[in-house]
Design a protein around this motif. Sequence first.
Motif, PDB file in Angstrom:
ATOM      1  N   LYS A   4       9.365 -23.593  25.123  1.00  0.00           N
ATOM      2  CA  LYS A   4      10.055 -23.140  26.457  1.00  0.00           C
ATOM      3  C   LYS A   4      10.907 -23.988  27.055  1.00  0.00           C
ATOM      4  O   LYS A   4      12.121 -23.530  27.427  1.00  0.00           O
ATOM      5  N   ILE A   5      10.435 -25.064  27.159  1.00  0.00           N
ATOM      6  CA  ILE A   5      11.705 -25.997  27.949  1.00  0.00           C
ATOM      7  C   ILE A   5      12.740 -26.374  26.947  1.00  0.00           C
ATOM      8  O   ILE A   5      14.044 -26.289  27.532  1.00  0.00           O
ATOM      9  N   LEU A   6      12.513 -26.508  25.568  1.00  0.00           N
ATOM     10  CA  LEU A   6      13.638 -26.603  24.664  1.00  0.00           C
ATOM     11  C   LEU A   6      14.681 -25.318  24.782  1.00  0.00           C
ATOM     12  O   LEU A   6      15.937 -25.621  24.567  1.00  0.00           O
ATOM     13  N   PHE A   7      14.035 -24.194  24.785  1.00  0.00           N
ATOM     14  CA  PHE A   7      14.701 -22.879  24.822  1.00  0.00           C
ATOM     15  C   PHE A   7      15.485 -22.957  26.231  1.00  0.00           C
ATOM     16  O   PHE A   7      16.678 -22.606  26.099  1.00  0.00           O
ATOM     17  N   ILE A   8      14.935 -23.228  27.439  1.00  0.00           N
ATOM     18  CA  ILE A   8      15.852 -23.217  28.683  1.00  0.00           C
ATOM     19  C   ILE A   8      16.839 -24.282  28.567  1.00  0.00           C
ATOM     20  O   ILE A   8      17.898 -24.092  28.821  1.00  0.00           O
ATOM     21  N   TRP A   9      16.659 -25.497  27.864  1.00  0.00           N
ATOM     22  CA  TRP A   9      17.626 -26.493  27.782  1.00  0.00           C
ATOM     23  C   TRP A   9      18.821 -25.967  26.842  1.00  0.00           C
ATOM     24  O   TRP A   9      20.173 -26.071  27.137  1.00  0.00           O
ATOM     25  N   LEU A  10      18.324 -25.304  25.792  1.00  0.00           N
ATOM     26  CA  LEU A  10      19.671 -24.971  24.877  1.00  0.00           C
ATOM     27  C   LEU A  10      20.299 -23.827  25.395  1.00  0.00           C
ATOM     28  O   LEU A  10      21.578 -23.908  25.280  1.00  0.00           O
ATOM     29  N   VAL A  11      19.683 -22.974  26.154  1.00  0.00           N
ATOM     30  CA  VAL A  11      20.577 -21.939  26.880  1.00  0.00           C
ATOM     31  C   VAL A  11      21.617 -22.698  27.815  1.00  0.00           C
ATOM     32  O   VAL A  11      22.715 -22.152  27.754  1.00  0.00           O
ATOM     33  N   ALA A  12      21.005 -23.641  28.746  1.00  0.00           N
ATOM     34  CA  ALA A  12      21.840 -24.030  29.725  1.00  0.00           C
ATOM     35  C   ALA A  12      22.959 -24.657  29.357  1.00  0.00           C
ATOM     36  O   ALA A  12      24.004 -24.639  29.584  1.00  0.00           O
ATOM     37  N   ILE A  13      22.872 -25.847  28.132  1.00  0.00           N
ATOM     38  CA  ILE A  13      23.618 -26.775  27.448  1.00  0.00           C
ATOM     39  C   ILE A  13      24.569 -25.752  26.904  1.00  0.00           C
ATOM     40  O   ILE A  13      26.001 -26.260  26.957  1.00  0.00           O
ATOM     41  N   ASN A  14      24.514 -25.004  26.110  1.00  0.00           N
ATOM     42  CA  ASN A  14      25.356 -23.995  25.311  1.00  0.00           C
ATOM     43  C   ASN A  14      26.200 -23.175  26.381  1.00  0.00           C
ATOM     44  O   ASN A  14      27.428 -22.977  26.026  1.00  0.00           O
ATOM     45  N   LEU A  15      25.669 -22.748  27.541  1.00  0.00           N
ATOM     46  CA  LEU A  15      26.485 -22.128  28.586  1.00  0.00           C
ATOM     47  C   LEU A  15      27.648 -23.236  29.139  1.00  0.00           C
ATOM     48  O   LEU A  15      28.815 -22.754  29.402  1.00  0.00           O
ATOM     49  N   ILE A  16      26.957 -24.185  29.198  1.00  0.00           N
ATOM     50  CA  ILE A  16      27.919 -25.524  30.009  1.00  0.00           C
ATOM     51  C   ILE A  16      28.975 -25.927  28.766  1.00  0.00           C
ATOM     52  O   ILE A  16      30.300 -26.001  29.238  1.00  0.00           O
ATOM     53  N   SER A  17      28.354 -25.891  27.565  1.00  0.00           N
ATOM     54  CA  SER A  17      29.557 -26.146  26.547  1.00  0.00           C
ATOM     55  C   SER A  17      30.636 -24.943  26.223  1.00  0.00           C
ATOM     56  O   SER A  17      31.789 -25.225  26.234  1.00  0.00           O
ATOM     57  N   PHE A  18      30.238 -23.700  26.496  1.00  0.00           N
ATOM     58  CA  PHE A  18      31.232 -22.796  26.297  1.00  0.00           C
ATOM     59  C   PHE A  18      32.109 -22.859  27.496  1.00  0.00           C
ATOM     60  O   PHE A  18      33.434 -22.586  27.363  1.00  0.00           O
ATOM     61  N   ALA A  19      31.710 -22.781  28.793  1.00  0.00           N
ATOM     62  CA  ALA A  19      32.396 -22.991  29.883  1.00  0.00           C
ATOM     63  C   ALA A  19      33.466 -24.215  29.768  1.00  0.00           C
ATOM     64  O   ALA A  19      34.625 -24.198  30.398  1.00  0.00           O
ATOM     65  N   ALA A  20      32.861 -25.359  29.434  1.00  0.00           N
ATOM     66  CA  ALA A  20      33.821 -26.507  29.403  1.00  0.00           C
ATOM     67  C   ALA A  20      35.072 -26.220  28.464  1.00  0.00           C
ATOM     68  O   ALA A  20      35.966 -26.538  28.952  1.00  0.00           O
ATOM     69  N   LEU A  21      34.854 -25.821  27.456  1.00  0.00           N
ATOM     70  CA  LEU A  21      35.996 -25.517  26.425  1.00  0.00           C
ATOM     71  C   LEU A  21      36.863 -24.659  27.068  1.00  0.00           C
ATOM     72  O   LEU A  21      38.142 -24.433  26.904  1.00  0.00           O
TER      73      LEU A  21
END
Length: 89
Positions: A4-21
């Motif tokens: 669950k924690i891994l899933f939350i982390w992956l969703v958050a970091i992927n949204l951040i990465s998408f936004a950063a690009l």
Amino acid sequence: MSPKILFIWLVAINLISFAALGIDKRKAVKGRFRISELTLFVLSLAGGSLGGLAAMYTFRHKTKKWYFKFGIPLILVLQLAVICFIFKK
């Protein structure tokens, strides 16, 4: 680490990465100070490779740089392999 924690982390970091690009592309078009390529790679290495890859092709950004074109997908494949290895039961 729980799934669950891994899933939350992956969703958050992927949204951040998408936004950063996306932000970097907008800054590039406007000729403003940019987000460093190192930062974009670190976001991908931290788990945001899927978001980074999606952003590359959504915004048509960094797709001509070979180290992004091949590096980000390679990071994604390695991360998927690690996740499969960790959660294999």
